[in-house]
Design an enzyme around this catalytic site. Sequence first.
Site: not given
Ligand code: DAK
Length: 259
Positions: A67, A113, A116, A136
């Site tokens: 997400a 997400g 998921e 998460e």
């Molecule tokens: N959201 C927003 N931006 C994201 C993102 C994400 N999930 N994942 C990556 N990006 C963006 C980064 O911020 C970066 O943007 P800039 O800084 O260039 O503007 C760009 O994509 C490239 O990412 P990285 O520079 O980080 O790339 P790396 O190769 O260094 O790393 C990575 C890749 C996949 C390991 C890293 O990007 C990462 O850890 N990403 C986040 C993974 C993560 O934690 N995802 C979220 C999981 S929690 C909800 C319902 C469900 C959820 C939430 C709310 N509601 C009902 C409200 C669920 C939540 C989730 O999915």
Amino acid sequence: MMNYENILTEINEGIGTITINRPKQLNALNKRTIEELHDAFEQFDKADKVRVIIVTGSGEKAFVAGADIKEFMNFDEQQGRDLAREGQALLFDFVQNLNTPVIAAINGFALGGGLELALASHIRIASENAKMGLPEVSLGVIPGYGGTQRLAQMIGKGRAMEMVLTADMKDAATALDYGLVTEVVPLDKLMETADNKAKKLMRNSPMAQSLAIKSINAGYYQEGFKAEINLFGQAFTTEDFKEGTQAFVERRKPQFTGK
Ligand code: DAK
């Protein structure tokens, strides 16, 4: 039909392909993208000429990296709970219960997400570079789109606990071993493999397949999905949630206090 900004769609010989297309954000799911995906899945499900749907991500790096953290970081408990419920209805439960079989072609990171969405799909195929996880708790939230339920159903409670509590990513070989995906192929063969699988599905009765999907799903409805939505909302009230999401945008390690 809706005008799509964040996804691409194509129909070819009975296969409807949906490509999530925000490669600069690693195809992260913001609200708009979830709405577009809902619309595209609905249109394809209704279209007689679409027999199988393939969902994938654009670029060579990510299926969906979760997400959109920058969008949900300012939500409160009510918004968190409402959005979890709404997201489930629009996309995750919706995909799981479609009449048309959905194949997730996982072409890179499938996190949060993103995983998921793959879990809600009926068949999962991954490329060798794919990495899958539910990170998460590293952000101070819990999986809110069915992940706590569907992952445990798919790979067993023990492995799901380990994945969710460590927030670790698993590589494609481990995912195959866990039964999280049924096939792993080189990235340049991924769409061809998914197409071939779709063609194989097309030889069978669409009516019987849709009944089989409903029947298999019927065994997996539990109270857990409701509990997940409420507990997800609770996470949004914590200091850990603010710290976890803030740390992500500031590109630093979070300092969790457990409050
Ligand atoms: N959201 C927003 N931006 C994201 C993102 C994400 N999930 N994942 C990556 N990006 C963006 C980064 O911020 C970066 O943007 P800039 O800084 O260039 O503007 C760009 O994509 C490239 O990412 P990285 O520079 O980080 O790339 P790396 O190769 O260094 O790393 C990575 C890749 C996949 C390991 C890293 O990007 C990462 O850890 N990403 C986040 C993974 C993560 O934690 N995802 C979220 C999981 S929690 C909800 C319902 C469900 C959820 C939430 C709310 N509601 C009902 C409200 C669920 C939540 C989730 O999915």
